[in-house]
Design an enzyme around this catalytic site. Structure first.
Site, short mmCIF file in Angstrom:
data_model
loop_
_atom_site.label_atom_id
_atom_site.label_comp_id
_atom_site.label_asym_id
_atom_site.label_seq_id
_atom_site.Cartn_x
_atom_site.Cartn_y
_atom_site.Cartn_z
N LYS A 1 0.84 -1.21 0.00
CA LYS A 1 0.00 0.00 0.00
C LYS A 1 0.88 1.26 0.00
O LYS A 1 0.69 2.16 -0.80
CB LYS A 1 -0.92 0.04 1.24
CG LYS A 1 -1.88 -1.12 1.36
CD LYS A 1 -2.79 -0.97 2.56
CE LYS A 1 -2.09 -1.00 3.91
NZ LYS A 1 -1.39 -2.26 4.23
N ARG B 1 -9.88 0.24 8.63
CA ARG B 1 -9.53 -1.20 8.71
C ARG B 1 -10.63 -2.02 9.33
O ARG B 1 -10.54 -3.24 9.35
CB ARG B 1 -8.30 -1.39 9.60
CG ARG B 1 -7.05 -1.15 8.84
CD ARG B 1 -5.86 -1.45 9.69
NE ARG B 1 -4.82 -0.62 9.20
CZ ARG B 1 -3.58 -1.02 8.95
NH1 ARG B 1 -3.22 -2.23 9.22
NH2 ARG B 1 -2.71 -0.19 8.47
N ARG C 1 11.45 -6.64 4.19
CA ARG C 1 11.30 -5.17 4.25
C ARG C 1 12.36 -4.56 5.17
O ARG C 1 12.66 -5.08 6.23
CB ARG C 1 9.91 -4.81 4.77
CG ARG C 1 9.76 -3.31 5.00
CD ARG C 1 8.32 -2.86 5.10
NE ARG C 1 7.51 -3.61 6.04
CZ ARG C 1 6.19 -3.45 6.16
NH1 ARG C 1 5.58 -2.57 5.40
NH2 ARG C 1 5.51 -4.16 7.03
N ARG D 1 11.21 -3.57 11.04
CA ARG D 1 10.07 -3.22 11.92
C ARG D 1 9.80 -4.36 12.89
O ARG D 1 9.87 -5.52 12.51
CB ARG D 1 8.83 -2.98 11.06
CG ARG D 1 8.63 -1.51 10.72
CD ARG D 1 7.51 -1.27 9.76
NE ARG D 1 6.25 -1.93 10.04
CZ ARG D 1 5.12 -1.64 9.42
NH1 ARG D 1 5.07 -0.71 8.50
NH2 ARG D 1 4.00 -2.29 9.71
N ARG E 1 -1.27 -10.61 11.61
CA ARG E 1 -1.83 -9.40 10.98
C ARG E 1 -2.66 -9.74 9.75
O ARG E 1 -3.67 -9.10 9.48
CB ARG E 1 -0.69 -8.44 10.59
CG ARG E 1 -0.05 -7.75 11.77
CD ARG E 1 0.84 -6.61 11.34
NE ARG E 1 2.00 -7.06 10.61
CZ ARG E 1 2.73 -6.31 9.79
NH1 ARG E 1 2.37 -5.06 9.56
NH2 ARG E 1 3.79 -6.78 9.20
P1 AP5 Z 1 4.84 -1.66 1.85
O1 AP5 Z 1 4.57 -0.70 0.75
O2 AP5 Z 1 5.62 -1.21 3.02
O3 AP5 Z 1 3.46 -2.37 2.29
P2 AP5 Z 1 2.26 -1.79 3.16
O4 AP5 Z 1 1.03 -2.42 2.61
O5 AP5 Z 1 2.32 -0.29 3.19
O6 AP5 Z 1 2.66 -2.44 4.52
P3 AP5 Z 1 2.48 -1.99 6.03
O7 AP5 Z 1 3.14 -3.05 6.84
O8 AP5 Z 1 2.92 -0.58 6.20
O9 AP5 Z 1 0.98 -2.11 6.23
P4 AP5 Z 1 0.34 -2.42 7.55
O10 AP5 Z 1 -1.03 -2.17 7.15
O11 AP5 Z 1 0.58 -3.70 8.18
O12 AP5 Z 1 1.11 -1.45 8.56
P5 AP5 Z 1 0.85 0.02 8.99
O13 AP5 Z 1 2.14 0.69 9.14
O14 AP5 Z 1 -0.20 0.65 8.15
O15 AP5 Z 1 5.54 -2.93 1.17
C1 AP5 Z 1 6.01 -3.98 1.96
C2 AP5 Z 1 7.35 -4.50 1.40
O16 AP5 Z 1 7.12 -5.09 0.11
C3 AP5 Z 1 8.37 -3.38 1.15
O17 AP5 Z 1 9.63 -3.88 1.46
C4 AP5 Z 1 8.26 -3.06 -0.36
O18 AP5 Z 1 9.50 -2.65 -0.90
C5 AP5 Z 1 7.85 -4.41 -0.92
N1 AP5 Z 1 6.90 -4.32 -2.04
C6 AP5 Z 1 5.85 -3.46 -2.18
N2 AP5 Z 1 5.16 -3.70 -3.31
C7 AP5 Z 1 5.79 -4.76 -3.90
C8 AP5 Z 1 5.57 -5.49 -5.11
N3 AP5 Z 1 4.54 -5.20 -5.94
N4 AP5 Z 1 6.41 -6.52 -5.41
C9 AP5 Z 1 7.45 -6.83 -4.58
N5 AP5 Z 1 7.73 -6.16 -3.42
C10 AP5 Z 1 6.90 -5.15 -3.10
O19 AP5 Z 1 0.20 -0.24 10.42
C11 AP5 Z 1 0.97 -0.76 11.48
C12 AP5 Z 1 0.11 -1.02 12.70
O20 AP5 Z 1 -0.54 0.19 13.11
C13 AP5 Z 1 -1.05 -2.01 12.50
O21 AP5 Z 1 -0.63 -3.35 12.61
C14 AP5 Z 1 -1.96 -1.59 13.66
O22 AP5 Z 1 -1.44 -2.03 14.89
C15 AP5 Z 1 -1.84 -0.07 13.61
N6 AP5 Z 1 -2.83 0.53 12.72
C16 AP5 Z 1 -2.58 1.17 11.54
N7 AP5 Z 1 -3.74 1.60 10.99
C17 AP5 Z 1 -4.74 1.22 11.84
C18 AP5 Z 1 -6.16 1.34 11.80
N8 AP5 Z 1 -6.80 1.92 10.77
N9 AP5 Z 1 -6.87 0.81 12.82
C19 AP5 Z 1 -6.26 0.22 13.87
N10 AP5 Z 1 -4.92 0.05 13.95
C20 AP5 Z 1 -4.16 0.55 12.95
#
Ligand code: AP5
Length: 227
Positions: A19, A95, A130, A158, A169
């Site tokens: 994302k 979410r 990552r 992370r 997750r």
């Molecule tokens: P990346 O782009 O980092 O993926 P992402 O979907 O952004 O991953 P996140 O881990 O950031 O999402 P998340 O939803 O778990 O965590 P968040 O920080 O939002 O890509 C991942 C890897 O793959 C990278 O290394 C990239 O280079 C590679 N890649 C990307 N695209 C690729 C492709 N097409 N092919 C190959 N490689 C690729 O949230 C963290 C925590 O915060 C949650 O667990 C929760 O505790 C809390 N939180 C956040 N939002 C909420 C909410 N709305 N409600 C409640 N809790 C929340």
């Protein structure tokens, strides 16, 4: 290609699905403000605010932060001037169904809801490879988006990027995914996230352009959003 400015979009997708990576491209071309729930929480943690203190352990375990705190954080950010002027890209919010209902309740309107679909094997490989640059906030992948050699030693992993936490997750995401898609039915654009990064972005651009055209046909005037 011309890009619609002042777009309002939601990106829904599994953890580590790409994302944030997709959002980087969208921000560059469409000029919208990127609002990532995870990034906002990490800022709260760094500032030591009450929300940050509550979120820290939950995030490390891969558990969701309570809806009320999350909704407050996102709605506050969406009301800031830059979002009103440039449009928004919500990443990882909503979410849960109650987060989605909160957006609807305050009258927030969106041009489209992008759902990124990625297989479990790819999600594990992406999370485990990552690496985060703490200096710039940029995200890399050891295999798919290798970092420049001169910054490799400062990159960090992370705490929630372990296999066990990533599987947990993914389970949390799967519990809510269909409810979110049903809530936004009619606005959803599904994108195949199991492709190399440039291809994911190409598919996004084609499908969002089509979605905007379809929307114009149904309602030729822009939606008025209260937020
Ligand atoms: P990346 O782009 O980092 O993926 P992402 O979907 O952004 O991953 P996140 O881990 O950031 O999402 P998340 O939803 O778990 O965590 P968040 O920080 O939002 O890509 C991942 C890897 O793959 C990278 O290394 C990239 O280079 C590679 N890649 C990307 N695209 C690729 C492709 N097409 N092919 C190959 N490689 C690729 O949230 C963290 C925590 O915060 C949650 O667990 C929760 O505790 C809390 N939180 C956040 N939002 C909420 C909410 N709305 N409600 C409640 N809790 C929340």
């Amino acid at each position: 290609m011309t890009f619609q400015k002042h777009m309002r979009l939601i990106i829904i997708g599994p953890p580590g699905g790409g994302k944030g990576t997709l959002c980087e491209h969208i921000v560059k071309d469409y000029g919208v403000v990127h609002i990532s729930g995870g990034d906002l929480l990490r800022e709260e943690i760094a500032m030591g605010t009450p929300i940050g203190l509550e979120a820290k352990d939950l995030m490390e375990q891969g558990r969701l932060v309570p809806d009320e705190a999350m909704i407050r954080l996102i709605l506050n950010r969406m009301q800031q001037k830059d979002c009103v002027a440039r449009g928004v890209l919500l990443d990882g919010f909503p979410r849960t169904l109650s987060q989605a209902q909160a957006l609807t309740r305050v009258g927030a309107a969106f041009d489209g809801v992008v759902v990124l679909n990625v297989s479990v094997d790819a999600l594990l490989e992406r999370a485990l490879g990552r690496r985060l640059d703490p200096t710039t906030g940029r995200v890399y992948h050891l295999k798919f988006q290798p970092p420049p050699a001169d910054i490799a030693s400062r990159l960090v992993v992370r705490p929630d990027d372990t296999e066990e936490r990533q599987r947990y997750r993914i389970g949390v995401y799967n519990k809510f995914r269909d409810q979110l898609v049903a809530h936004f039915v009619g606005s959803v654009v599904e994108v195949n996230g199991n492709q190399p990064i440039p291809k994911v972005y190409d598919e996004f651009r084609l499908k969002i352009a089509q979605r905007l055209l379809d929307k114009q046909r149904v309602a030729p005037t822009n939606p008025t959003s209260k937020l």
